[in-house]
Design an enzyme around this catalytic site. Sequence first.
Site, PDB file in Angstrom:
ATOM      1  N   LYS A 112       0.819  -1.215   0.000  1.00  0.00           N
ATOM      2  CA  LYS A 112       0.000   0.000   0.000  1.00  0.00           C
ATOM      3  C   LYS A 112       0.849   1.260   0.000  1.00  0.00           C
ATOM      4  O   LYS A 112       0.427   2.298  -0.500  1.00  0.00           O
ATOM      5  CB  LYS A 112      -0.900   0.033   1.227  1.00  0.00           C
ATOM      6  CG  LYS A 112      -1.698  -1.211   1.455  1.00  0.00           C
ATOM      7  CD  LYS A 112      -2.785  -1.376   0.452  1.00  0.00           C
ATOM      8  CE  LYS A 112      -3.534  -2.666   0.713  1.00  0.00           C
ATOM      9  NZ  LYS A 112      -4.749  -2.795  -0.038  1.00  0.00           N
TER      10      LYS A 112
HETATM   11  C1  LIG Z   1      -0.892  -7.670   2.295  1.00  0.00           C
HETATM   12  C2  LIG Z   1      -2.025  -7.611   1.326  1.00  0.00           C
HETATM   13  N1  LIG Z   1      -2.029  -8.462   0.291  1.00  0.00           N
HETATM   14  C3  LIG Z   1      -3.024  -8.458  -0.605  1.00  0.00           C
HETATM   15  C4  LIG Z   1      -4.093  -7.599  -0.489  1.00  0.00           C
HETATM   16  C5  LIG Z   1      -5.169  -7.634  -1.530  1.00  0.00           C
HETATM   17  O1  LIG Z   1      -5.051  -6.553  -2.423  1.00  0.00           O
HETATM   18  P1  LIG Z   1      -6.323  -5.987  -3.165  1.00  0.00           P
HETATM   19  O2  LIG Z   1      -7.264  -5.532  -2.112  1.00  0.00           O
HETATM   20  O3  LIG Z   1      -5.822  -4.878  -4.001  1.00  0.00           O
HETATM   21  O4  LIG Z   1      -6.881  -7.107  -3.944  1.00  0.00           O
HETATM   22  C6  LIG Z   1      -4.136  -6.708   0.571  1.00  0.00           C
HETATM   23  C7  LIG Z   1      -5.248  -5.734   0.791  1.00  0.00           C
HETATM   24  O5  LIG Z   1      -5.696  -5.067  -0.024  1.00  0.00           O
HETATM   25  C8  LIG Z   1      -3.061  -6.683   1.476  1.00  0.00           C
HETATM   26  O6  LIG Z   1      -3.031  -5.802   2.472  1.00  0.00           O
HETATM   27  N1  LIG Z   2      -6.388  -5.210   2.230  1.00  0.00           N
HETATM   28  C1  LIG Z   2      -6.751  -3.863   2.350  1.00  0.00           C
HETATM   29  C2  LIG Z   2      -8.224  -3.649   2.174  1.00  0.00           C
HETATM   30  C3  LIG Z   2      -8.494  -2.354   1.488  1.00  0.00           C
HETATM   31  O1  LIG Z   2      -7.942  -2.390   0.225  1.00  0.00           O
HETATM   32  P1  LIG Z   2      -7.756  -1.132  -0.711  1.00  0.00           P
HETATM   33  O2  LIG Z   2      -6.600  -1.508  -1.583  1.00  0.00           O
HETATM   34  O3  LIG Z   2      -9.012  -0.974  -1.445  1.00  0.00           O
HETATM   35  O4  LIG Z   2      -7.444   0.075   0.110  1.00  0.00           O
HETATM   36  C4  LIG Z   2      -6.190  -3.315   3.640  1.00  0.00           C
HETATM   37  O5  LIG Z   2      -5.200  -3.855   4.096  1.00  0.00           O
HETATM   38  O6  LIG Z   2      -6.699  -2.402   4.209  1.00  0.00           O
END
Ligand SMILES: Cc1ncc(COP(=O)(O)O)c(C=O)c1O
Ligand SMILES: N[C@@H](CCOP(=O)(O)O)C(=O)O
Length: 472
Positions: A112
């Site tokens: 993120k």
């Molecule tokens: C460590 C981790 N891996 C994978 C994901 C999944 O990613 P996305 O929500 O973009 O599918 C998340 C949360 O979004 C995450 O925090």
């Molecule tokens: N896995 C995410 C959930 C939110 O996902 P986002 O990519 O839409 O912000 C988290 O860790 O908060």
Amino acid sequence: MKYISTRGESPPLSFTETLLAGLAQDGGLYLPEAYPCFSQDEIARLAGKPYADVALAVIAPFVAGEIEAGALRRMIEAAYAGFRHPAVAPLAQIDSNIFALELFHGPTLAFKDVAMQLLARLIDHALKARGQRATIVGATSGDTGAAAIEAFRGLDQVDVFILYPHGRVSDVQRRQMTTVDADNVHAIAIEGNFDDAQACIKALFNHKTLRDELGLCGVNSINWARIVAQTVYYFTSAAVLGGPRRPISFATPTGNFGDILAGWIAKRMGLPIERLVIATNSNDILPRALASGTYALGGVHATQSPSMDIQVSSNFERLLFEAHGRDASALRGKMASLQQSGSFAIEKGPLDAIRAEFDAFSVSEAETTQEIARTWRESGYLVDPHTAVGLSAARLTHAREPETPIVALGTAHPAKFPDAIEIATGARPRLPGHLADLFDKEEHFSILPNDQREIERFIQARARRTSKRAAS
Ligand SMILES: Cc1ncc(COP(=O)(O)O)c(C=O)c1O
Ligand SMILES: N[C@@H](CCOP(=O)(O)O)C(=O)O
């Protein structure tokens, strides 16, 4: 470049307007009217360039001149200057033709940071140019919240409110959100799951008076700028592995579908990607949807990869919109059906189009533990449970197509989930030095029921208080 809503009932917006809006007023998600496209030679020339240069090349066409070129370059360079690896997102080889893309070298140890470090700078820049304040809101299953708090803490123009599911994030994730001592940061534990938190954020945007009064701005991957910034590392990693001269596959640990959607956007922009592999834990709504043609909500299961304990996979709406030839009325029907009955059908044409590009696998808890143990045993490499879900799915696709290199996205640092790693390997990963005192700090957070009105009242009162203080 204008941005349009998947539900077709909000006016098209510019890049900056889309950035500050987050969610469209009709409840839809924004997408560009058209995708910029790179030639194979242009992509080949990205090889060997610093990460920030590739980021500028990929992101600038979406900004479309709305931010002066020098300012955009400076924000991108500043966003990645603090990453602990000079490549920002390096590749590690796990097996013959299987790689892990390390996206956890930013301040909060998860992918993120890659987008959030830039998003905060873009939002701050836009607010200052307009002389405005904003109320940043986000739902998190652990990582988005920590990254947002880190990126926005202490900024004068914003208050940050992060909703996370009480008791359902790891201790490291929770402490990253609750130990930050900044007046503009508000961590809220809600008595519900991530889907409840996300639904609450979307409902806040539907509350027109509140949205306008507080200047709400969403920083989840519903915000288009998050997706664009995540597209960059598909280009950098493909370039290292010989793309675009040979196709690469990607296996992406998936919850809210933002990260894998970013891969699909990279493909639309000209990057040769063979397969996009959706890797979920036992919260398997997407593998079920691709197998059966019905997107149907189930209960949320708590797993050792808690950031992916998600059922409502928001960004799937963007892919569906594209798979339906951008038919906004079809999307409105599906989203209404999801709201009313908890499911919708995907017709054969769109389903075939999605299956032509995506595979989807659900990885069980036992398989996740086995993958962490196997990767440690065979490669001496520690992976966190989310990355293990991606690697396990990558091995399945690799067994079918061994000639094509496959990259599993390494979405979190193993030290964020030390218990799961210790169970699988006996080794307990240590937090990097800058977080060494995380468990010595005092925590500040509020616990609220999963009640829309109560959460709204809380945010309104706190935001009014800080904006009064800022004005005086
Ligand atoms: C460590 C981790 N891996 C994978 C994901 C999944 O990613 P996305 O929500 O973009 O599918 C998340 C949360 O979004 C995450 O925090
Ligand atoms: N896995 C995410 C959930 C939110 O996902 P986002 O990519 O839409 O912000 C988290 O860790 O908060």
